[in-house]
Design a protein around this motif. Structure first.
Motif, mmCIF file in Angstrom:
data_model
loop_
_atom_site.group_PDB
_atom_site.id
_atom_site.type_symbol
_atom_site.label_atom_id
_atom_site.label_comp_id
_atom_site.label_asym_id
_atom_site.label_seq_id
_atom_site.Cartn_x
_atom_site.Cartn_y
_atom_site.Cartn_z
ATOM 1 N N ILE A 1 14.586 -10.546 -67.547
ATOM 2 C CA ILE A 1 15.568 -10.347 -66.478
ATOM 3 C C ILE A 1 15.692 -11.647 -65.695
ATOM 4 C CG2 ILE A 1 16.079 -9.099 -64.334
ATOM 5 C CD1 ILE A 1 14.545 -6.745 -65.475
ATOM 6 N N GLY A 2 16.907 -11.999 -65.348
ATOM 7 C CA GLY A 2 17.140 -13.190 -64.545
ATOM 8 C C GLY A 2 17.978 -12.856 -63.328
ATOM 9 N N TYR A 3 18.175 -13.857 -62.461
ATOM 10 C CA TYR A 3 19.016 -13.653 -61.291
ATOM 11 C C TYR A 3 20.474 -13.658 -61.722
ATOM 12 C CZ TYR A 3 14.752 -14.996 -58.916
ATOM 13 O OH TYR A 3 13.457 -15.073 -58.490
ATOM 14 N N GLU A 4 21.284 -12.869 -61.054
ATOM 15 C CA GLU A 4 22.708 -12.811 -61.330
ATOM 16 C C GLU A 4 23.443 -13.437 -60.154
ATOM 17 O OE1 GLU A 4 24.950 -12.077 -63.627
ATOM 18 O OE2 GLU A 4 26.455 -12.480 -62.113
ATOM 19 N N SER A 5 24.321 -14.404 -60.439
ATOM 20 C CA SER A 5 25.004 -15.124 -59.366
ATOM 21 C C SER A 5 26.251 -14.395 -58.884
ATOM 22 C CB SER A 5 25.401 -16.529 -59.845
ATOM 23 O OG SER A 5 26.249 -16.441 -60.975
ATOM 24 N N ILE A 6 26.311 -13.083 -59.109
ATOM 25 C CA ILE A 6 27.482 -12.303 -58.712
ATOM 26 C C ILE A 6 27.695 -12.354 -57.200
ATOM 27 C CG2 ILE A 6 26.319 -10.085 -58.388
ATOM 28 C CD1 ILE A 6 28.686 -8.830 -59.947
ATOM 29 N N ILE A 7 26.602 -12.592 -56.440
ATOM 30 C CA ILE A 7 26.746 -12.718 -54.995
ATOM 31 C C ILE A 7 26.705 -14.181 -54.562
ATOM 32 C CG2 ILE A 7 25.820 -10.434 -54.469
ATOM 33 C CD1 ILE A 7 23.140 -11.716 -53.865
ATOM 34 N N GLY A 8 26.750 -15.094 -55.538
ATOM 35 C CA GLY A 8 26.918 -16.503 -55.223
ATOM 36 C C GLY A 8 25.655 -17.316 -55.078
ATOM 37 N N ILE A 9 24.483 -16.735 -55.354
ATOM 38 C CA ILE A 9 23.232 -17.475 -55.219
ATOM 39 C C ILE A 9 22.390 -17.287 -56.471
ATOM 40 C CG2 ILE A 9 21.053 -17.604 -53.949
ATOM 41 C CD1 ILE A 9 22.490 -17.156 -51.436
ATOM 42 N N GLU A 10 21.855 -18.376 -57.020
ATOM 43 C CA GLU A 10 21.120 -18.349 -58.282
ATOM 44 C C GLU A 10 19.621 -18.110 -58.075
ATOM 45 O OE1 GLU A 10 22.273 -18.472 -61.286
ATOM 46 O OE2 GLU A 10 24.321 -19.194 -61.091
ATOM 47 N N ARG A 11 19.267 -17.166 -57.251
ATOM 48 C CA ARG A 11 17.862 -16.819 -57.051
ATOM 49 C C ARG A 11 17.813 -15.475 -56.352
ATOM 50 N NH1 ARG A 11 17.762 -17.578 -51.739
ATOM 51 N NH2 ARG A 11 18.719 -19.411 -50.822
ATOM 52 N N TYR A 12 16.594 -14.928 -56.223
ATOM 53 C CA TYR A 12 16.500 -13.643 -55.541
ATOM 54 C C TYR A 12 16.832 -13.836 -54.072
ATOM 55 C CZ TYR A 12 15.144 -9.254 -53.673
ATOM 56 O OH TYR A 12 15.195 -8.056 -53.035
ATOM 57 N N CYS A 13 17.674 -12.972 -53.547
ATOM 58 C CA CYS A 13 18.059 -13.090 -52.150
ATOM 59 C C CYS A 13 18.669 -11.778 -51.680
ATOM 60 C CB CYS A 13 19.084 -14.216 -51.987
ATOM 61 S SG CYS A 13 19.587 -14.466 -50.295
ATOM 62 N N LEU A 14 18.224 -11.279 -50.556
ATOM 63 C CA LEU A 14 18.847 -10.100 -49.963
ATOM 64 C C LEU A 14 19.880 -10.574 -48.942
ATOM 65 C CD1 LEU A 14 15.861 -7.644 -49.441
ATOM 66 C CD2 LEU A 14 17.772 -7.402 -51.017
ATOM 67 N N LEU A 15 21.141 -10.611 -49.375
ATOM 68 C CA LEU A 15 22.208 -11.063 -48.504
ATOM 69 C C LEU A 15 22.923 -9.879 -47.873
ATOM 70 C CD1 LEU A 15 23.986 -13.948 -50.441
ATOM 71 C CD2 LEU A 15 22.485 -14.127 -48.465
ATOM 72 N N GLU A 16 23.349 -10.058 -46.630
ATOM 73 C CA GLU A 16 24.127 -9.008 -46.002
ATOM 74 C C GLU A 16 25.509 -8.935 -46.635
ATOM 75 O OE1 GLU A 16 24.617 -8.802 -41.849
ATOM 76 O OE2 GLU A 16 22.587 -8.076 -41.489
ATOM 77 N N THR A 17 25.949 -7.727 -46.932
ATOM 78 C CA THR A 17 27.279 -7.518 -47.477
ATOM 79 C C THR A 17 27.807 -6.197 -46.956
ATOM 80 O OG1 THR A 17 28.590 -7.505 -49.511
ATOM 81 C CG2 THR A 17 26.480 -6.356 -49.577
ATOM 82 N N SER A 18 29.066 -5.897 -47.240
ATOM 83 C CA SER A 18 29.669 -4.659 -46.749
ATOM 84 C C SER A 18 29.960 -3.729 -47.910
ATOM 85 C CB SER A 18 30.974 -4.963 -45.999
ATOM 86 O OG SER A 18 31.974 -5.398 -46.919
ATOM 87 N N SER A 19 30.260 -2.470 -47.591
ATOM 88 C CA SER A 19 30.572 -1.505 -48.646
ATOM 89 C C SER A 19 31.830 -1.910 -49.397
ATOM 90 C CB SER A 19 30.708 -0.098 -48.050
ATOM 91 O OG SER A 19 31.499 -0.100 -46.887
ATOM 92 N N GLN A 20 32.753 -2.644 -48.734
ATOM 93 C CA GLN A 20 33.953 -3.104 -49.436
ATOM 94 C C GLN A 20 33.590 -4.168 -50.475
ATOM 95 O OE1 GLN A 20 37.173 -1.964 -49.423
ATOM 96 N NE2 GLN A 20 37.254 -3.371 -51.172
#
Length: 385
Positions: free
Chosen positions: A240-259
């Motif tokens: 398993i690797g990191y997925e850059s779908i949220i724009g970062i190439e590492r593990y990261c808990l980023l704030e996002t919205s339901s939209q």
């Protein structure tokens, strides 16, 4: 039947029952290993759950064999508990007693490995989340009447002349951060940020106060990256690797919205590799796995360590379900009605080496009851008796 007003899960699992009540003695021993038993420091104890650890473990199992493997993993936890609680009675013959003892030893060894991993991962994510949320204290809180030497520099040309003054300046920020939250003094990750901050300023020969302050975020990012390598190594065992779908190439808990969450779901296409989203709902964590079935239609599987496993094929119903979860775990709403939550993303790698394929079977069976291992333990006992 519904639970908390929601539909019944496909697989029932509750960490309160199947981890904390069943494995209470094992957890008490492991807490001494992983945590300081300071009752004022609830954030780094596991009394309230190990949801992040269990979520990542479920994801790793799921990635190797789909929801069937994920379900097998959860059922195995229940089976291990049953075996560990077997009793030896006086009316048993010697052979029966040896078999029961072998099953108990086998189960306890598996339980210890499982809890070790779950607590390690949960502790890591807790530490990581706090590290990511760390901000620099305000300059005016550091520069005051008690620090007239620094005040004089700031009122003048706003840069230091000697390196020792820069280091002293950074030390003052660290001291003020501890002054605002005394609990931080016991955590190495917090001190690491300030040590790295000094290193950058020295290496880049920085003396300007403005430039020094800017470099704090670089120091924080460097420490985050160094910590993320631990989880990266762990996940590599499961391909398993990191997925850059949220724009970062590492593990990261980023704030996002339901939209934003809806937008991510809409980007998933037929024939895509599996995508796994670790979602933080307030102080709780759930895992969402997205993979295609044999007809190339996406199946959404949600694992909530407090309730169990849910399967969805309809995105709209999945979103309605997440809105229910957000309400249950008291997630705050934005002005536009969307929920705000944290999210980290992973992906299953398509190509694996022969060595990785061998490791796959080993990883799959780590926490499953193994009759062959029980027989080996029993045989060793018979041989030595």
């Amino acid at each position: 039947m519904s639970i908390n007003g929601m539909k019944r899960p496909n697989i029932i699992f509750c960490q309160t029952k199947h981890i904390f009540e069943d494995f209470n003695q094992n957890i008490a021993l492991l807490k001494e290993k992983y945590f300081k038993l300071d009752l004022t420091d609830k954030r780094f104890q596991i009394d309230e759950g190990i949801c992040y650890g269990l979520s990542l473990m479920y994801m790793c199992q799921f990635s190797q064999g789909g929801y069937a493997q994920g379900d097998k993993f959860l059922e195995s936890i229940k089976e291990l508990n049953q075996l560990s609680n077997l009793e030896i009675t006086s009316n048993m013959d010697d052979y029966e007693k040896i078999i029961i003892e072998a099953k108990k030893r086998h189960a306890n060894a598996k339980i210890n490995d499982l809890l070790n991993e779950a607590i390690y991962l949960h502790n890591f994510i807790n530490k990581y989340a706090l590290l990511y949320a760390t901000n620099l204290v305000k300059l005016r809180q550091v520069i005051n009447e008690n620090n007239k030497d620094i005040m004089q520099v700031c009122r003048g040309n706003k840069h230091f002349v000697e390196r020792k003054d820069v280091n002293y300046f950074v030390d003052k920020f660290y001291a003020e951060s501890i002054n605002q939250n005394i609990e931080l003094i016991q955590f190495k990750w917090h001190r690491d940020i300030y040590v790295e901050w000094k290193r950058i300023c020295t290496e880049e020969n920085i003396f300007s106060i403005q430039d020094i302050l800017i470099k704090f975020n670089q120091a924080k990012a460097n420490i985050i990256n160094s910590y993320s390598k631990d989880i990266e190594f762990f996940l590599s065992n499961y391909n398993i690797g990191y997925e850059s779908i949220i724009g970062i190439e590492r593990y990261c808990l980023l704030e996002t919205s339901s939209q934003s969450f809806v937008d991510i779901l809409n980007r998933f296409r037929p024939n895509c590799d599996g995508i796994y989203l670790n979602i933080g709902l307030n102080s709780h964590s759930v895992m969402l796995t997205i993979e295609n079935d044999k007809d190339h239609k996406p199946i959404f599987t949600v694992f909530d360590s407090n309730v169990g496993v849910y399967h969805f094929t309809d995105k709209q119903k999945l979103m309605e379900f997440f809105n229910q979860l957000a309400a249950i775990y008291a997630v705050k709403k934005q002005a536009d009605g969307n929920f705000t939550f944290a999210m980290g993303s992973f992906i299953k790698k398509s190509h694996i080496t022969h060595h990785q394929n061998e490791q796959k079977e080993k990883q799959l069976n780590r926490f499953l009851v193994n009759d062959n291992e029980i027989s080996i333990i029993a045989l060793a006992k018979l041989t030595n008796s």
